[in-house]
Scaffold this motif. Structure first.
Motif, PDB file in Angstrom:
ATOM      1  N   ILE A  32      13.607   2.533  -5.942  1.00  0.00           N
ATOM      2  CA  ILE A  32      12.736   1.433  -5.520  1.00  0.00           C
ATOM      3  C   ILE A  32      11.505   1.979  -4.809  1.00  0.00           C
ATOM      4  O   ILE A  32      10.379   1.560  -5.070  1.00  0.00           O
ATOM      5  CB  ILE A  32      13.500   0.434  -4.628  1.00  0.00           C
ATOM      6  CG1 ILE A  32      14.507  -0.346  -5.473  1.00  0.00           C
ATOM      7  CG2 ILE A  32      12.540  -0.515  -3.909  1.00  0.00           C
ATOM      8  CD1 ILE A  32      15.476  -1.183  -4.665  1.00  0.00           C
ATOM      9  N   GLU A  33      11.702   2.941  -3.918  1.00  0.00           N
ATOM     10  CA  GLU A  33      10.577   3.529  -3.195  1.00  0.00           C
ATOM     11  C   GLU A  33       9.581   4.184  -4.158  1.00  0.00           C
ATOM     12  O   GLU A  33       8.368   4.000  -4.036  1.00  0.00           O
ATOM     13  CB  GLU A  33      11.086   4.557  -2.190  1.00  0.00           C
ATOM     14  CG  GLU A  33      10.001   5.172  -1.344  1.00  0.00           C
ATOM     15  CD  GLU A  33      10.527   6.176  -0.334  1.00  0.00           C
ATOM     16  OE1 GLU A  33       9.712   6.971   0.165  1.00  0.00           O
ATOM     17  OE2 GLU A  33      11.730   6.169  -0.035  1.00  0.00           O
ATOM     18  N   GLN A  86       9.157   3.536  -7.423  1.00  0.00           N
ATOM     19  CA  GLN A  86       8.513   2.525  -8.260  1.00  0.00           C
ATOM     20  C   GLN A  86       7.480   1.720  -7.475  1.00  0.00           C
ATOM     21  O   GLN A  86       6.415   1.386  -7.998  1.00  0.00           O
ATOM     22  CB  GLN A  86       9.558   1.590  -8.882  1.00  0.00           C
ATOM     23  CG  GLN A  86      10.472   2.277  -9.872  1.00  0.00           C
ATOM     24  CD  GLN A  86       9.709   2.949 -10.999  1.00  0.00           C
ATOM     25  OE1 GLN A  86       8.851   2.354 -11.638  1.00  0.00           O
ATOM     26  NE2 GLN A  86      10.009   4.222 -11.238  1.00  0.00           N
ATOM     27  N   GLU A  87       7.788   1.418  -6.214  1.00  0.00           N
ATOM     28  CA  GLU A  87       6.814   0.711  -5.384  1.00  0.00           C
ATOM     29  C   GLU A  87       5.583   1.577  -5.139  1.00  0.00           C
ATOM     30  O   GLU A  87       4.462   1.082  -5.083  1.00  0.00           O
ATOM     31  CB  GLU A  87       7.450   0.274  -4.068  1.00  0.00           C
ATOM     32  CG  GLU A  87       8.408  -0.891  -4.235  1.00  0.00           C
ATOM     33  CD  GLU A  87       9.134  -1.262  -2.957  1.00  0.00           C
ATOM     34  OE1 GLU A  87       9.169  -0.444  -2.000  1.00  0.00           O
ATOM     35  OE2 GLU A  87       9.691  -2.375  -2.912  1.00  0.00           O
ATOM     36  N   TRP A 103       4.376   3.878  -7.260  1.00  0.00           N
ATOM     37  CA  TRP A 103       3.594   3.833  -8.494  1.00  0.00           C
ATOM     38  C   TRP A 103       2.868   2.504  -8.631  1.00  0.00           C
ATOM     39  O   TRP A 103       1.697   2.462  -9.033  1.00  0.00           O
ATOM     40  CB  TRP A 103       4.497   4.057  -9.717  1.00  0.00           C
ATOM     41  CG  TRP A 103       4.741   5.502  -9.978  1.00  0.00           C
ATOM     42  CD1 TRP A 103       5.912   6.181  -9.774  1.00  0.00           C
ATOM     43  CD2 TRP A 103       3.804   6.463 -10.455  1.00  0.00           C
ATOM     44  NE1 TRP A 103       5.748   7.508 -10.103  1.00  0.00           N
ATOM     45  CE2 TRP A 103       4.462   7.705 -10.528  1.00  0.00           C
ATOM     46  CE3 TRP A 103       2.462   6.400 -10.834  1.00  0.00           C
ATOM     47  CZ2 TRP A 103       3.826   8.862 -10.962  1.00  0.00           C
ATOM     48  CZ3 TRP A 103       1.843   7.559 -11.269  1.00  0.00           C
ATOM     49  CH2 TRP A 103       2.525   8.765 -11.326  1.00  0.00           C
ATOM     50  N   ALA A 104       3.549   1.412  -8.293  1.00  0.00           N
ATOM     51  CA  ALA A 104       2.924   0.095  -8.391  1.00  0.00           C
ATOM     52  C   ALA A 104       1.723   0.004  -7.455  1.00  0.00           C
ATOM     53  O   ALA A 104       0.687  -0.566  -7.807  1.00  0.00           O
ATOM     54  CB  ALA A 104       3.940  -1.002  -8.079  1.00  0.00           C
ATOM     55  N   ALA A 105       1.843   0.585  -6.266  1.00  0.00           N
ATOM     56  CA  ALA A 105       0.720   0.585  -5.323  1.00  0.00           C
ATOM     57  C   ALA A 105      -0.461   1.371  -5.887  1.00  0.00           C
ATOM     58  O   ALA A 105      -1.614   0.948  -5.759  1.00  0.00           O
ATOM     59  CB  ALA A 105       1.157   1.165  -3.974  1.00  0.00           C
ATOM     60  N   ARG A 122      -2.055  -0.754  -8.579  1.00  0.00           N
ATOM     61  CA  ARG A 122      -2.857  -1.850  -7.989  1.00  0.00           C
ATOM     62  C   ARG A 122      -4.177  -1.326  -7.442  1.00  0.00           C
ATOM     63  O   ARG A 122      -5.221  -1.946  -7.607  1.00  0.00           O
ATOM     64  CB  ARG A 122      -2.063  -2.556  -6.878  1.00  0.00           C
ATOM     65  CG  ARG A 122      -1.008  -3.507  -7.385  1.00  0.00           C
ATOM     66  CD  ARG A 122      -0.434  -4.379  -6.281  1.00  0.00           C
ATOM     67  NE  ARG A 122       0.186  -3.613  -5.214  1.00  0.00           N
ATOM     68  CZ  ARG A 122       1.458  -3.212  -5.231  1.00  0.00           C
ATOM     69  NH1 ARG A 122       2.242  -3.486  -6.254  1.00  0.00           N
ATOM     70  NH2 ARG A 122       1.952  -2.536  -4.220  1.00  0.00           N
TER      71      ARG A 122
END
Length: 102
Positions: free
Chosen positions: A62-63, A65-66, A68-70, A73
């Motif tokens: 989760i850390e 993937q979050e 990468w998502a950041a 964005r």
């Protein structure tokens, strides 16, 4: 917040630590038998249970993937704001890197 005390072993020392008590819920996951067996072997080696290792793995996933998502964005924000390097600038940056490797 609810707190509980637990005994932890770290670097050759047993200590009593206060930990925030989290609400845990059961989750069922299907995985190949060989992966489950490897997980159980690792749990035995580390003196942990399967649930602990799965929770650690999911938390790390989760850390990551979050993170990468950041980045994605931020890249979209930069693109929307017109903060994009020109083709020439990118080509020059890569050319200087590849010439250093030769």
């Amino acid at each position: 917040m609810n707190f509980r005390y637990m005994i932890v072993y770290y670097d050759g020392i047993w200590e009593m630590a206060m930990a925030e008590q989290e609400t845990a819920v059961p989750v069922t996951v299907r995985m190949p038998l060989d992966r489950r067996d490897a997980l159980d072997g690792l749990a035995r080696t580390l003196h942990r249970d399967r649930s602990y290792l799965v929770n650690e793995a999911v938390a790390q996933y989760i850390e990551a993937q979050e993170g990468w998502a950041a980045h994605l964005r931020e890249g979209l924000r930069q693109a929307d704001a017109g903060e994009i390097a020109s083709v020439e600038t990118v080509a020059h940056a890569f050319a200087s890197r590849t010439s250093r490797r030769r």
